[in-house]
Design a protein around this motif. Structure first.
Motif, PDB file in Angstrom:
ATOM      1  N   LEU A 171     -59.852  -0.184 -22.675  1.00 52.04           N
ATOM      2  CA  LEU A 171     -60.897  -0.693 -23.613  1.00 52.04           C
ATOM      3  C   LEU A 171     -62.363  -1.222 -23.141  1.00 52.04           C
ATOM      4  O   LEU A 171     -63.427  -0.986 -23.367  1.00 52.04           O
ATOM      5  CB  LEU A 171     -60.544  -1.669 -24.900  1.00 52.04           C
ATOM      6  N   ASP A 172     -62.106  -2.042 -21.932  1.00 48.10           N
ATOM      7  CA  ASP A 172     -63.248  -2.503 -21.056  1.00 48.10           C
ATOM      8  C   ASP A 172     -63.822  -1.403 -20.484  1.00 48.10           C
ATOM      9  O   ASP A 172     -65.269  -1.540 -20.137  1.00 48.10           O
ATOM     10  CB  ASP A 172     -62.678  -3.406 -20.276  1.00 48.10           C
ATOM     11  N   ALA A 173     -63.313  -0.300 -20.170  1.00 51.54           N
ATOM     12  CA  ALA A 173     -63.928   0.715 -19.754  1.00 51.54           C
ATOM     13  C   ALA A 173     -64.841   1.489 -20.272  1.00 51.54           C
ATOM     14  O   ALA A 173     -65.808   2.244 -19.937  1.00 51.54           O
ATOM     15  CB  ALA A 173     -62.860   1.857 -19.066  1.00 51.54           C
ATOM     16  N   LEU A 174     -64.717   1.398 -21.832  1.00 48.22           N
ATOM     17  CA  LEU A 174     -65.750   1.880 -22.814  1.00 48.22           C
ATOM     18  C   LEU A 174     -67.104   1.275 -22.825  1.00 48.22           C
ATOM     19  O   LEU A 174     -67.185  -0.113 -22.766  1.00 48.22           O
ATOM     20  CB  LEU A 174     -65.131   1.981 -24.443  1.00 48.22           C
ATOM     21  N   LYS A 175     -68.295   2.110 -22.878  1.00 47.61           N
ATOM     22  CA  LYS A 175     -69.508   1.305 -22.897  1.00 47.61           C
ATOM     23  C   LYS A 175     -69.989   0.916 -24.079  1.00 47.61           C
ATOM     24  O   LYS A 175     -70.857   0.078 -24.415  1.00 47.61           O
ATOM     25  CB  LYS A 175     -70.488   2.320 -22.176  1.00 47.61           C
ATOM     26  N   SER A 176     -69.339   1.479 -25.165  1.00 47.43           N
ATOM     27  CA  SER A 176     -69.689   1.270 -26.520  1.00 47.43           C
ATOM     28  C   SER A 176     -68.957  -0.388 -26.847  1.00 47.43           C
ATOM     29  O   SER A 176     -68.107  -0.435 -26.198  1.00 47.43           O
ATOM     30  CB  SER A 176     -69.354   2.311 -27.512  1.00 47.43           C
ATOM     31  N   HIS A 177     -69.464  -0.699 -27.989  1.00 51.64           N
ATOM     32  CA  HIS A 177     -68.723  -2.217 -28.491  1.00 51.64           C
ATOM     33  C   HIS A 177     -67.578  -1.665 -29.284  1.00 51.64           C
ATOM     34  O   HIS A 177     -67.676  -0.877 -30.470  1.00 51.64           O
ATOM     35  CB  HIS A 177     -69.899  -2.762 -29.335  1.00 51.64           C
ATOM     36  N   VAL A 178     -66.353  -2.069 -28.978  1.00 53.41           N
ATOM     37  CA  VAL A 178     -65.117  -1.492 -29.546  1.00 53.41           C
ATOM     38  C   VAL A 178     -64.138  -2.621 -29.963  1.00 53.41           C
ATOM     39  O   VAL A 178     -64.182  -3.694 -29.412  1.00 53.41           O
ATOM     40  CB  VAL A 178     -64.410  -0.678 -28.652  1.00 53.41           C
ATOM     41  N   ALA A 179     -63.664  -2.298 -31.314  1.00 49.73           N
ATOM     42  CA  ALA A 179     -62.547  -3.585 -31.588  1.00 49.73           C
ATOM     43  C   ALA A 179     -61.505  -2.788 -32.227  1.00 49.73           C
ATOM     44  O   ALA A 179     -61.723  -1.475 -32.823  1.00 49.73           O
ATOM     45  CB  ALA A 179     -63.351  -4.393 -32.767  1.00 49.73           C
ATOM     46  N   ILE A 180     -60.532  -3.188 -32.310  1.00 52.61           N
ATOM     47  CA  ILE A 180     -59.129  -2.685 -33.015  1.00 52.61           C
ATOM     48  C   ILE A 180     -58.770  -3.418 -34.262  1.00 52.61           C
ATOM     49  O   ILE A 180     -58.641  -4.818 -34.101  1.00 52.61           O
ATOM     50  CB  ILE A 180     -57.939  -2.564 -32.196  1.00 52.61           C
ATOM     51  N   VAL A 181     -58.801  -3.080 -35.422  1.00 52.46           N
ATOM     52  CA  VAL A 181     -58.474  -3.753 -36.620  1.00 52.46           C
ATOM     53  C   VAL A 181     -57.387  -3.264 -37.364  1.00 52.46           C
ATOM     54  O   VAL A 181     -56.868  -2.170 -37.464  1.00 52.46           O
ATOM     55  CB  VAL A 181     -59.572  -3.700 -37.475  1.00 52.46           C
ATOM     56  N   ASP A 182     -56.328  -4.156 -37.595  1.00 57.54           N
ATOM     57  CA  ASP A 182     -55.092  -3.643 -38.221  1.00 57.54           C
ATOM     58  C   ASP A 182     -55.513  -3.631 -40.033  1.00 57.54           C
ATOM     59  O   ASP A 182     -56.397  -3.782 -40.320  1.00 57.54           O
ATOM     60  CB  ASP A 182     -53.940  -4.966 -38.080  1.00 57.54           C
ATOM     61  N   GLY A 226     -75.618 -14.143 -30.901  1.00 60.45           N
ATOM     62  CA  GLY A 226     -75.441 -15.375 -31.538  1.00 60.45           C
ATOM     63  C   GLY A 226     -74.448 -15.372 -32.145  1.00 60.45           C
ATOM     64  O   GLY A 226     -73.914 -16.260 -33.235  1.00 60.45           O
ATOM     65  N   GLY A 227     -73.382 -14.469 -32.028  1.00 58.79           N
ATOM     66  CA  GLY A 227     -72.265 -14.449 -32.775  1.00 58.79           C
ATOM     67  C   GLY A 227     -71.195 -15.500 -32.711  1.00 58.79           C
ATOM     68  O   GLY A 227     -71.203 -15.858 -31.408  1.00 58.79           O
ATOM     69  N   ASP A 228     -70.210 -15.882 -33.452  1.00 54.17           N
ATOM     70  CA  ASP A 228     -69.234 -16.693 -33.449  1.00 54.17           C
ATOM     71  C   ASP A 228     -67.985 -16.069 -33.116  1.00 54.17           C
ATOM     72  O   ASP A 228     -67.632 -15.329 -33.889  1.00 54.17           O
ATOM     73  CB  ASP A 228     -69.061 -17.819 -34.540  1.00 54.17           C
ATOM     74  N   PRO A 229     -66.980 -16.484 -31.991  1.00 59.98           N
ATOM     75  CA  PRO A 229     -66.010 -15.849 -31.560  1.00 59.98           C
ATOM     76  C   PRO A 229     -65.044 -15.840 -32.826  1.00 59.98           C
ATOM     77  O   PRO A 229     -63.985 -15.119 -33.087  1.00 59.98           O
ATOM     78  CB  PRO A 229     -65.350 -16.387 -30.418  1.00 59.98           C
ATOM     79  N   ALA A 230     -64.937 -17.028 -33.547  1.00 60.20           N
ATOM     80  CA  ALA A 230     -64.298 -17.177 -34.685  1.00 60.20           C
ATOM     81  C   ALA A 230     -64.436 -16.252 -35.946  1.00 60.20           C
ATOM     82  O   ALA A 230     -63.282 -15.842 -36.671  1.00 60.20           O
ATOM     83  CB  ALA A 230     -64.293 -18.769 -35.064  1.00 60.20           C
ATOM     84  N   SER A 231     -65.550 -15.644 -35.808  1.00 57.49           N
ATOM     85  CA  SER A 231     -65.983 -14.556 -37.012  1.00 57.49           C
ATOM     86  C   SER A 231     -65.978 -13.293 -36.460  1.00 57.49           C
ATOM     87  O   SER A 231     -65.893 -12.568 -37.334  1.00 57.49           O
ATOM     88  CB  SER A 231     -67.109 -15.128 -37.726  1.00 57.49           C
ATOM     89  N   SER A 232     -66.041 -13.329 -35.119  1.00 58.20           N
ATOM     90  CA  SER A 232     -66.088 -11.788 -34.661  1.00 58.20           C
ATOM     91  C   SER A 232     -65.120 -11.428 -33.577  1.00 58.20           C
ATOM     92  O   SER A 232     -65.326 -10.276 -33.042  1.00 58.20           O
ATOM     93  CB  SER A 232     -67.656 -11.448 -34.094  1.00 58.20           C
ATOM     94  N   GLY A 233     -64.460 -12.461 -33.141  1.00 64.64           N
ATOM     95  CA  GLY A 233     -63.589 -11.991 -32.103  1.00 64.64           C
ATOM     96  C   GLY A 233     -62.120 -11.765 -32.346  1.00 64.64           C
ATOM     97  O   GLY A 233     -61.957 -11.636 -33.643  1.00 64.64           O
ATOM     98  N   VAL A 234     -61.108 -11.815 -31.508  1.00 65.72           N
ATOM     99  CA  VAL A 234     -59.809 -11.486 -31.809  1.00 65.72           C
ATOM    100  C   VAL A 234     -59.125 -12.510 -32.608  1.00 65.72           C
ATOM    101  O   VAL A 234     -59.430 -13.539 -32.629  1.00 65.72           O
ATOM    102  CB  VAL A 234     -58.697 -11.283 -30.766  1.00 65.72           C
ATOM    103  N   GLY A 235     -58.548 -12.139 -33.887  1.00 61.82           N
ATOM    104  CA  GLY A 235     -57.878 -12.997 -34.734  1.00 61.82           C
ATOM    105  C   GLY A 235     -58.829 -13.075 -35.976  1.00 61.82           C
ATOM    106  O   GLY A 235     -58.458 -13.714 -37.054  1.00 61.82           O
ATOM    107  N   SER A 236     -60.164 -12.906 -35.961  1.00 64.70           N
ATOM    108  CA  SER A 236     -61.106 -12.908 -37.153  1.00 64.70           C
ATOM    109  C   SER A 236     -60.884 -11.689 -38.288  1.00 64.70           C
ATOM    110  O   SER A 236     -60.522 -10.579 -37.685  1.00 64.70           O
ATOM    111  CB  SER A 236     -62.561 -13.125 -36.791  1.00 64.70           C
ATOM    112  N   ASN A 237     -61.356 -11.930 -39.269  1.00 67.77           N
ATOM    113  CA  ASN A 237     -60.978 -10.829 -40.213  1.00 67.77           C
ATOM    114  C   ASN A 237     -62.479 -10.094 -40.361  1.00 67.77           C
ATOM    115  O   ASN A 237     -63.252 -10.341 -41.044  1.00 67.77           O
ATOM    116  CB  ASN A 237     -60.653 -11.372 -41.633  1.00 67.77           C
ATOM    117  N   TYR A 238     -62.228  -8.762 -39.891  1.00 66.07           N
ATOM    118  CA  TYR A 238     -63.447  -7.869 -39.826  1.00 66.07           C
ATOM    119  C   TYR A 238     -63.968  -7.386 -41.348  1.00 66.07           C
ATOM    120  O   TYR A 238     -65.343  -7.458 -41.361  1.00 66.07           O
ATOM    121  CB  TYR A 238     -63.302  -6.636 -39.014  1.00 66.07           C
TER     122      TYR A 238
END
Length: 555
Positions: free
Chosen positions: A22-33, A53-65
């Protein structure tokens, strides 16, 4: 065959791609269940969230996209459709206002799973700012071009209308010019002008006025006007004109102008020259509008210009006719005078010469002084007789009918040289005669021209030993040039024009002659439609030139 009573084994959960991938990709990537919870992001995703200015709690792992995308209903609906297996892919381009920069991203959502069951979604945000900016610039360019095309189209339409107006003006000018080329009567011109202006511009009235002792007088008014309008134009109109109008310049007046024409809306005035500037006037008026469009002004100017040229030509023709009549009268008087003078002098001169000869014969051994005086009398009487004969030739030259025919110059020069043998006897003369062309001329008259010119060359080279005389010619595009050159005494170049005037003798009494021969040369050449002139230098010699037109080939 599997037992239907036995429940299927649970599908093992799909493992997200390795973090390194994932880190090798230049685009912004997320996996969502399936629930929309982010189970993995790459380095670009985290950097993008921090930049904005994003908050990891709302945009990082564990947050609901799904919940995070709630403000963007289209995005949320597309993500849900992919997770529910209703769409095989979702894509959306959107603007993103980062600090200090406006960017565009394209989000692409694709399903992840096994055996046709979606377990996760692959969410990719790709920076497409250059592409989006290009499209936006293209849209702006397209809009600008469409605006420009619209403006240009409107301009072309206006230009087309202007060209149509100008074409009408040119047509009117052509029509009236054709009439004006053959008509010089002012009233007839005014009637034609009224017809052309009416046919071109529609509802207009035209009048022609001349200034007399009692003021302006109407000489022509176009018909079809209300009776009260015609009465006003014929009676009160002169008083409404301004005292001074610029001669030859059209003046256009709006309705309501203080010096305008009372019955009309817009009016047009053109001062003309009949006998003196501003003594005639062409007037055009309309009952239907208050302003003249540019096309109407151009038509009026064109017609007025032809009108003015026709009047000018008529005035010139009148002056030329008066001058021609006066010149004919003077020429008749001169011809009568020279004819009478030559007739009245011929017999007295002959008698004086005869008696002088008798007296000289009687004084064989007389007083030398008396004999010298008698010699002077005989010499001067001979000059007088020559002058009388030259004067007698002036009238036949004017009245003789021209009979121009093809004439070879070379044999004619030989004949003239033979005729002048008595002048050349005992002298050393070097003759140079070039290739001479054939001309179209009257044989007898052109023989006189060459006789005068060659005799002139022989006379003024009397003191040269040897005398050098040349004759040449050449055919040019429109005429034939002939010249006679000598190495005689020459003349002052500033006096060249006087050589061809009657009775002018630049060299005084030093050389014999009456001053009529070269004047006759010019008369003959001019009657043939040619020109004659001379070039010379004192003590060096002179060259006399004349031209004869080449005959026009039959069409």
């Amino acid at each position: 065959m599997a037992d239907p009573t036995v429940p299927p084994a649970p599908t093992p959960p799909v493992e997200p791609p390795p973090q390194a991938l994932l880190d090798a990709l230049k685009s912004h990537v997320a996996i969502v269940d399936r629930r929309g919870v982010i189970v993995g992001v790459n380095r670009s995703w985290r950097a993008f969230a921090e930049l904005n200015g994003g908050d990891p709690a709302s945009s990082g792992v564990g947050s609901n996209y799904l919940e995070a995308s709630a403000p963007h209903s289209t995005m949320q609906a597309g993500l849900r459709a992919v997770l529910d297996g209703e769409r095989s892919e979702f894509e959306l381009t959107y603007p993103c206002h980062a600090p200090g920069e406006r960017r565009w991203f394209r989000v692409r959502v694709t399903p992840l799973g096994e055996r046709g069951e979606v377990t996760h979604a692959f969410v990719e945000h790709l920076n497409v700012t250059p592409e989006a900016r290009g499209r936006e610039e293209l849209r702006r360019t397209h809009l600008e071009l469409r605006t420009r095309v619209g403006d240009r189209t409107a301009e072309l339409e206006r230009h087309t209308r202007d060209l149509e107006d100008r074409a009408g003006a040119l047509e009117a000018f052509a029509q009236f010019t054709e009439v004006a080329a053959t008509t010089t009567d002012p009233q007839e011109l005014a009637r034609h002008a009224a017809r052309v202006l009416g046919a071109t511009l529609g509802d207009v009235a035209v009048g022609y006025y001349e200034r007399g002792a009692a003021g302006w007088q109407a000489h022509s008014l176009s018909g079809g006007l209300p009776a009260e309008v015609e009465a006003d134009l014929g009676a009160d109109f002169p008083a409404q004109l301004p005292d001074e109008l610029p001669s030859g310049e059209a003046v256009f007046q709006e309705a309501g102008a203080t010096d305008g024409v009372k019955p009309f809306g817009a009016t047009a005035l053109l001062p003309l020259t009949l006998h003196r500037p501003g003594d005639a006037l062409l007037v055009m008026g309309t009952l239907t509008h208050d302003l003249w469009p540019e096309g109407a002004r151009a038509v009026f100017r064109a017609v007025g210009r032809s009108f003015a040229l026709a009047l000018e030509r008529a005035e010139q023709a009148r002056h030329l006719a008066e001058q021609g009549a006066r010149l004919a009268e003077l020429n008749a008087e001169l011809t009568a005078y020279t004819t009478g003078l030559s007739r009245d002098l011929r017999d007295p001169a002959r008698r004086i010469a005869g008696f002088a000869g008798l007296l000289e014969a009687r004084l064989a051994e007389g007083d030398p002084t008396v004999r010298r005086h008698l010699g002077i009398i005989r010499s001067e009487t001979g000059r007088l007789q020559a002058l009388v004969e030259d004067l007698a030739q002036l009238r036949p030259l004017q009245e003789r009918h021209l009979s121009p025919l093809p004439l070879a110059l070379a044999p004619l020069v030989v004949q003239v040289r033979s005729d002048l043998g008595h002048v050349t006897r005992g002298r050393r003369i070097s003759w140079t005669v070039g290739a001479l062309p054939t001309v179209h001329a009257d044989h007898l008259l052109l023989r006189q021209v060459l006789t005068h010119l060659l005799h002139n060359a022989l006379k003024f080279t009397g003191g040269r030993d040897p005398a050098r005389i040349g004759v040449g010619g050449e055919e040019r595009e429109e005429d034939t040039l002939v010249w006679v050159r000598d190495n005689g005494v020459g003349f002052d170049p500033e006096q060249a024009e006087r050589l061809f005037q009657v009775f002018i003798r630049l060299h005084g009494d030093e050389y014999e002659g009456s001053g009529v021969g070269l004047a006759n040369v010019r008369r003959i050449v001019h009657r043939h439609g040619g020109q004659v002139w001379a070039e010379g230098e004192p003590g060096v010699g002179a060259t006399f030139f004349f031209t004869l037109p080449r005959p026009t080939a039959p069409s």
